[in-house]
Structure formats: structure tokens, C-alpha cells
Design an enzyme around this catalytic site. Sequence first.
Site, mmCIF file in Angstrom:
data_model
loop_
_atom_site.group_PDB
_atom_site.id
_atom_site.type_symbol
_atom_site.label_atom_id
_atom_site.label_comp_id
_atom_site.label_asym_id
_atom_site.label_seq_id
_atom_site.Cartn_x
_atom_site.Cartn_y
_atom_site.Cartn_z
ATOM 1 N N GLU A 108 0.845 -0.943 0.149
ATOM 2 C CA GLU A 108 -0.029 -0.152 0.058
ATOM 3 C C GLU A 108 0.905 1.246 -0.144
ATOM 4 O OE1 GLU A 108 -2.513 -0.774 3.530
ATOM 5 O OE2 GLU A 108 -0.912 0.363 4.794
ATOM 6 N N GLU B 14 -7.929 1.206 13.976
ATOM 7 C CA GLU B 14 -6.973 2.131 13.791
ATOM 8 C C GLU B 14 -6.760 2.775 12.488
ATOM 9 O OE1 GLU B 14 -3.604 -0.068 16.900
ATOM 10 O OE2 GLU B 14 -3.462 -0.722 14.727
ATOM 11 N N GLU C 220 -6.095 -1.020 10.397
ATOM 12 C CA GLU C 220 -6.612 -2.340 10.955
ATOM 13 C C GLU C 220 -7.415 -2.210 12.047
ATOM 14 O OE1 GLU C 220 -3.954 -4.745 12.744
ATOM 15 O OE2 GLU C 220 -2.979 -3.182 13.991
ATOM 16 N N ASN D 16 -8.406 -3.979 15.783
ATOM 17 C CA ASN D 16 -7.889 -4.767 16.572
ATOM 18 C C ASN D 16 -9.163 -5.319 17.464
ATOM 19 O OD1 ASN D 16 -5.241 -4.861 15.855
ATOM 20 N ND2 ASN D 16 -4.825 -2.784 17.243
ATOM 21 N N PHE E 227 18.124 -0.130 22.921
ATOM 22 C CA PHE E 227 16.750 -0.638 23.285
ATOM 23 C C PHE E 227 17.089 -2.151 23.357
ATOM 24 C CE2 PHE E 227 15.910 3.542 21.637
ATOM 25 C CZ PHE E 227 15.176 4.273 22.575
HETATM 26 P P1 ADP Z 1 0.402 -3.738 13.588
HETATM 27 O O1 ADP Z 1 -0.591 -4.788 13.083
HETATM 28 O O2 ADP Z 1 1.743 -4.384 13.433
HETATM 29 O O3 ADP Z 1 -0.038 -2.831 14.619
HETATM 30 P P2 ADP Z 1 -0.387 -1.610 11.630
HETATM 31 O O4 ADP Z 1 -0.995 -1.992 10.220
HETATM 32 O O5 ADP Z 1 -1.318 -1.316 12.804
HETATM 33 O O6 ADP Z 1 0.337 -2.757 12.158
HETATM 34 O O7 ADP Z 1 0.786 -0.564 11.654
HETATM 35 C C1 ADP Z 1 1.633 -0.369 12.754
HETATM 36 C C2 ADP Z 1 2.292 1.194 12.591
HETATM 37 O O8 ADP Z 1 2.915 1.050 11.278
HETATM 38 C C3 ADP Z 1 1.240 2.227 12.281
HETATM 39 O O9 ADP Z 1 0.754 2.754 13.625
HETATM 40 C C4 ADP Z 1 1.936 3.185 11.518
HETATM 41 O O10 ADP Z 1 2.876 4.096 12.350
HETATM 42 C C5 ADP Z 1 2.771 2.535 10.599
HETATM 43 N N1 ADP Z 1 2.052 2.351 9.310
HETATM 44 C C6 ADP Z 1 1.279 1.080 8.976
HETATM 45 N N2 ADP Z 1 0.962 1.260 7.771
HETATM 46 C C7 ADP Z 1 1.468 2.508 7.022
HETATM 47 C C8 ADP Z 1 1.226 3.137 6.085
HETATM 48 N N3 ADP Z 1 0.557 2.676 5.022
HETATM 49 N N4 ADP Z 1 1.920 4.595 6.009
HETATM 50 C C9 ADP Z 1 2.519 4.799 6.914
HETATM 51 N N5 ADP Z 1 2.802 4.034 8.070
HETATM 52 C C10 ADP Z 1 2.251 3.019 8.358
HETATM 53 P P1 ADP Z 2 -2.015 -2.251 20.505
HETATM 54 O O1 ADP Z 2 -2.015 -1.889 19.341
HETATM 55 O O2 ADP Z 2 -2.710 -2.714 21.581
HETATM 56 O O3 ADP Z 2 -0.782 -1.569 21.273
HETATM 57 P P2 ADP Z 2 0.316 -4.030 19.948
HETATM 58 O O4 ADP Z 2 0.269 -4.094 18.380
HETATM 59 O O5 ADP Z 2 1.304 -3.343 20.445
HETATM 60 O O6 ADP Z 2 -1.287 -3.626 20.360
HETATM 61 O O7 ADP Z 2 0.311 -5.770 20.351
HETATM 62 C C1 ADP Z 2 -0.149 -5.777 21.828
HETATM 63 C C2 ADP Z 2 0.489 -7.235 22.272
HETATM 64 O O8 ADP Z 2 0.164 -8.131 21.437
HETATM 65 C C3 ADP Z 2 2.007 -7.077 22.266
HETATM 66 O O9 ADP Z 2 2.448 -7.786 23.458
HETATM 67 C C4 ADP Z 2 2.647 -7.659 21.058
HETATM 68 O O10 ADP Z 2 3.760 -8.051 21.145
HETATM 69 C C5 ADP Z 2 1.276 -8.847 20.938
HETATM 70 N N1 ADP Z 2 0.991 -8.976 19.428
HETATM 71 C C6 ADP Z 2 0.321 -8.285 18.615
HETATM 72 N N2 ADP Z 2 -0.108 -8.978 17.423
HETATM 73 C C7 ADP Z 2 0.622 -10.257 17.503
HETATM 74 C C8 ADP Z 2 0.744 -11.285 16.661
HETATM 75 N N3 ADP Z 2 0.268 -11.301 15.403
HETATM 76 N N4 ADP Z 2 1.323 -12.416 17.127
HETATM 77 C C9 ADP Z 2 1.858 -12.308 18.403
HETATM 78 N N5 ADP Z 2 1.868 -11.297 19.385
HETATM 79 C C10 ADP Z 2 0.930 -10.395 18.903
HETATM 80 MG MG MG Z 3 -1.815 -1.801 14.883
#
Ligand code: ADP
Ligand code: ADP
Ligand code: MG
Length: 664
Positions: A200, A275, A288, A290, A348
Site C-alpha cells: 500500500e 486504527e 486495521e 484490533n 533498546f
Molecule cells: P500492526 O498490526 O503491527 O499494529 P499496523 O498496520 O497497525 O500494524 O501498523 C503499525 C504502524 O505502522 C502504524 O501505527 C504506523 O505507524 C505504521 N504504518 C502502517 N502502515 C502504514 C502506512 N501505509 N503508511 C505509513 N505508516 C504506516
Molecule cells: P496495541 O495496538 O494494543 O498496542 P500491539 O500491536 O502493540 O497492540 O500488540 C499488543 C500485544 O500483542 C503485544 O504484546 C504484541 O507483542 C502482541 N501481538 C500483537 N500482534 C501479535 C501477533 N500477531 N502475534 C503475536 N503477538 C502479537
Molecule cells: Mg496496529
Amino acid sequence: MIKKILIANRGEIACRVIKSAQQMGIKTVAVYSDADKNALHVSMADEAVHIGASPASESYLIIDKIIDACKQTNADAVHPGYGFLSENAQFASALADNDIAFIGPNIKAIKVMGDKIASKLFAEKAGVNIVPGNTDLIESPEQAVKTANQVGYPVMIKASAGGGGKGMRVAYNDAEAAQGYTLAKSEAMSSFGDDRIFIEKFIEDPRHIEIQILADKHGTCLYLVERECSIQRRNQKVVEEAPSSFLTPETRKKMGEQSVALAKAVDYESAGTVEFIVDKEQNFYFLEMNTRLQVEHPVTELITGIDLVEQMIKIAAGEKLNLQQSDIKINGWAIESRIYAEDPFRNFLPSTGRLTKYFPPAEQIKNGLTIRNDTGVYHGGEIAIYYDPMIAKLCTHAPTRAEAISHMADALDQFIIKGISHNIPFVAALMQHPDWQSGDISTSFIAKTYPDGFERAEIPADIKAEICAIAVYLDHKQNIKKAAISTQNSHQVSQHRVIKIDNEYINLTLDSSGKKTTVTHGNNSYILNSNWDLGAPLWSGQINGSHKHFKIDAILNGFEIEHKAYKAVVKIFSKREAELDKKMPIKIASDTSNLLLCPMPGMLNSIDVKVGDIVEIGQALCVVEAMKMENVLTAEKTATVKAVNFSAGESLKVDDVIVEFEID
Ligand code: ADP
Ligand code: ADP
Ligand code: MG
């Protein structure tokens, strides 16, 4: 009615769920792995069931073990927390097969929303703005390049199964697209066992803003305004707030209504989060959904006054939501800092080990200011290698954003963690950053602000002066104690002090009566007022009338003092001692990298290694007690232990060689 809830999780979120269940008069069951035998969530629950070995794949992630634990304890509902099985449709259906209520949404919602490609298509159909791009599966690096060109650089290459910031890569050109595809694919395979990839548009410098949803089984679906989570490191959230400092009421309403439309389209029930990323023009794009309680849910609870876990439990029991959209009001401002066991000064690197000190600030609501600390650990407990490195979620709530930030800075100043590395200095530095304070942030804030990693900044003159005054105060209290022991008159304690800080010698005078101590430096006076007890690791009190906190560690002839993101090593001398110190030849440091030297006079409390052990960076080697304080000495590099020269109970002088290493 739900009578007993099993929490299929650990750590702070298990504790958090137990709290609400207990308030509702519902019994709770904890599950635990070997490593969590003594964990806080186990002691908080009414009952606890051991479910296997320490790795999550052998305990918290095994569906059958959770179902067995429910049967064994007659639990009639399960709260999954976040992570682990919380978004696992198979788990939800296994519970349904066994007539156990799942405190979460229906299986269809979990399935559709758990997949980024499926949820994007679904969101588009429900009329939600999606990130421009292409939802086709990418099967080769060549196809990645072709699609990236169609979408237009920069692009985000993403794993459909992704979560926790894993399995995504940004590409600005063809070479990066080909490589990013390969990397994202293999990361997705190893993290999720599913390597489907799509591409995307990468939205540059967006803000991450998400909408909290609450829906019951009777058709009511509300949005509980937004949270902003733009302070991220490697696509993972570090600091969150509610509301967002960026959204206009119109955008908030549009995002809220689209989120409700999406939730309704999947017959959503329970709490969930939609989100988005938002660009500078307030255009917003769905990322996405959650389908679970989110890590950062406390900030929403603080500004809305709604207990999300309580609502989730009531919804699962079939109750109707007792709220309407017009009941949802924004009250004040809330901020959450995720306190992680990681070393901000070493890129980190995660840190594990025993919490030799864990003293969080007191949770309280006072004068309209709230401190809330969601945690799953305790003083003396352990951070294990097997799980997420989060220690606590420190939250503050205040009438305004500026007050919530300054209250957070103050709470961080009181938060003492020793024995492991943690990110408090980093978050403390963030709180002071003018761009964060003014709300001028984006998801690239951390990467842009600390391009070469994080270091402590030089201490500003006003804080340095306060640190010097505190050091004189601490030294004075020690001297009174010493004088009392030697039956001398405490009034004879010397009034002149020389402070050595950053190789600078500063002359100070001290005047003390009762609780009040005045330290004078040239024309500046500092009046200190505190109930500090000798040896306490935190100095809290007033300096010239304003309330402050300083973290204290005793060292030879002085103290290490921490305040905000700063840390100072301060030595305190009499005038004569200072003259002698100035004449001391500056020691050329000999190569002592293969020795563990004792940094202070004290007693060896415990020694945690033996000859032949291989130690890793940051590993605890021994504990030295000095001035009623325990200091954990840790390994600076990976090495093999060649000799251990002292045993527990022995007293130590400065620079005694406690352990010798072989480094290859
Ligand atoms: P996850 O399932 O790992 O939380 P997300 O799709 O929610 O994945 O994306 C996590 C973070 O990555 C977002 O909060 C944003 O900061 C960044 N991100 C994801 N997709 C995009 C995008 N298309 N453009 C810019 N930043 C993105
Ligand atoms: P939030 O959007 O609530 O902050 P995060 O994306 O940071 O959620 O994930 C919350 C918790 O779930 C974290 O402990 C992360 O490591 C775990 N987590 C999220 N997605 C996955 C996944 N697909 N598989 C395993 N652990 C995940
Ligand atoms: Mg996310």
C-alpha cells in the site's frame, strides 16, 4: 450471569482484568507457566492453574490447556487480554464448543479483522477510507517492484497476518521494494507462519489515531473518542494519549462514525479498536481493526470514566449497554507511558533479571490529578526472557494536556526501578521535548529526534544547581547521623562544602535548622524541605517552594543523582579534602575491561555467577549493599567467568576485584 472468569493471559493485563472482575463480585482464575509461578497475577486471582513450561508456545498459546483449566475450575467465561490467543478465531470457537463465554467479539469479526487484506477489502465496502494501494497478493520481488510502481513510491510492504509492528518494510525505490518484499516475507513467515504480502502507499509522517469502539449484542455501537499513538519506535507504540491534540471535532465525528459503520458491518460486539493514520490535512486512512482490548485502553478510561473491562464482561453476559453516544464526553487529558525492560542507551536491547528495586509512584487522585500504574510485577520479582518486556503502563490524567505531561514527568521522577535496564530516562526525555509538548508529532518523531540512538543530554545549569544543593543536603543528613553515633554535637557539623560535578569544583555553604536546610551558592540560595530518610532511594520535597523528586544512589564520597532524563555523579568534600582531590593525579584508566571492580565500599550480598559461566551483556553478576541500598553489578560484555574472588557476606572496598573474566 458470569460467575467465574479465567484470564488467559499474564502480566499487567491479567492483573488489570482481575481488578474489574473482583469489583463486580466475579471470581477469577489465573493461569501460569513455570516462569510465572510467583507472578503477581497468580497471587491476585482467587484460583490459579499451572498450564505448562515457560515458553508461551508451551503454555499461554495452547488452546486445550486453557479449556482444561476452565473445566477444572468451572470457569464460565474467558477474558483473553491482548496478544496470545486474544485474536485467535480457533480459540473463540473452541470456547463456544465447550459452552464457555468468550469475552470478546464474535468469531466472524475476529476472522475478517485478523487479516489485513480481508479487513481492508471489508472496510472499503463499509465505506471506510482505506490507505490507497493494491490488495493483490505479491508473489515475487519482480511483482513487488511492478506493484510498487503502480501504487507510486514510497510504499509500505506489509504482511497480511502482521501484528506488533512486525512484517512491514518501507520502500522508496525499486531496489528497496525487491529487498523489502523478501525481508517482510521471511519475517512474516517466522513470526506468524503466514507469509502473504501486499503493498500500500506509505503515508509520510502521519499521525496514528485510533477509535475505541464499544458494542453490545443488541445493536448499540458507540465510539469512545480517540487515542493518539504517534510516539512509536519501529512501528510500536511507546507513549499514547487521549484525546488527540490534532483532530478537529469534525474529523473526530467522521472517524467515529466510519468506525461504528465498520463495527456494525461485522456485527461487532465487545470492545474493539479501529486504527487509522491521519495526514497533515486531516485525511484519515484505515489501517486495521484490533478485535480485543488494546494495551493503551487506560487513557480512554481516564477521559471517559468508563471501565472498558467491566463493559466487556457485561456485554459478554448479554447485557445491554447502558450508554448512548451523547453520554460519551471528553473529560481532561490522559497520557500513558509504556515502561519497558530495555536499555535505551544500548539501542533498546531487552533486559531481563531480578527487580532489586521496584518502587512505582503511588496511584492516586489528588487535586484533579491522577496517577494510575497498571503493572504485573513487584519489588523483588523477576522479568523473564520469555515474554513481552513491558514492566508497567504509567498513566496520568489532568484537566489539560500540559498538566497531564508535567504530571507524567513528575511521576516518572518518582519511579524507581533497579536490577534491570529500563526506558524511564528515555520517556522522561520525551516528556521534556518541546515538539511533544506542543503536540507537533508524527509516527516518525522518535526516529527523527534520535537518529543516532538515545543519549543523556547535558544537564542544564538550573537543574545542576539543584542537584548540587540536594547532594549537600544528603551529605549533611549523613554527617548528622555520624556525629550522633560518635556522640559529637550535631551543631558542629561543618558548614562549608565543595561539590565536584563534571570535574568542576563548586563552593557551597549550608545552613540547617529543623526540617529546613538552606544551601547557598554565590548569590543563589536553595531552601530544601523534606522528610528524606537516610538511605532512601528517593528524595521528595520542596526546593524553594516547588515540589520535586530526585533519585539517589550512594557512591564513594558522594551520590549518583537522577532527575528527569539527567544523571549526575556528585562528590562532596570539605575544603581541605577538595584541595587534596585537586592534587590527585588524574588516573589513567588501566584496562580493567576483564575485571568486575567494586564501585563502592559495601557488603557483598550475593554472587550470581560461578567459574566457567558465560555471561551476557547486562546480566546480573552480584549484589553489593552499601548505605542500606542494594546495587546490582552487571556484565558489560559477553565473557566467561575465570575467577570469583569474594563470597556473599564479605565486605568490599572500592576497586576490589570481585570477578575476573576471559574475553574472546
Ligand atoms: P500492526 O498490526 O503491527 O499494529 P499496523 O498496520 O497497525 O500494524 O501498523 C503499525 C504502524 O505502522 C502504524 O501505527 C504506523 O505507524 C505504521 N504504518 C502502517 N502502515 C502504514 C502506512 N501505509 N503508511 C505509513 N505508516 C504506516
Ligand atoms: P496495541 O495496538 O494494543 O498496542 P500491539 O500491536 O502493540 O497492540 O500488540 C499488543 C500485544 O500483542 C503485544 O504484546 C504484541 O507483542 C502482541 N501481538 C500483537 N500482534 C501479535 C501477533 N500477531 N502475534 C503475536 N503477538 C502479537
Ligand atoms: Mg496496529
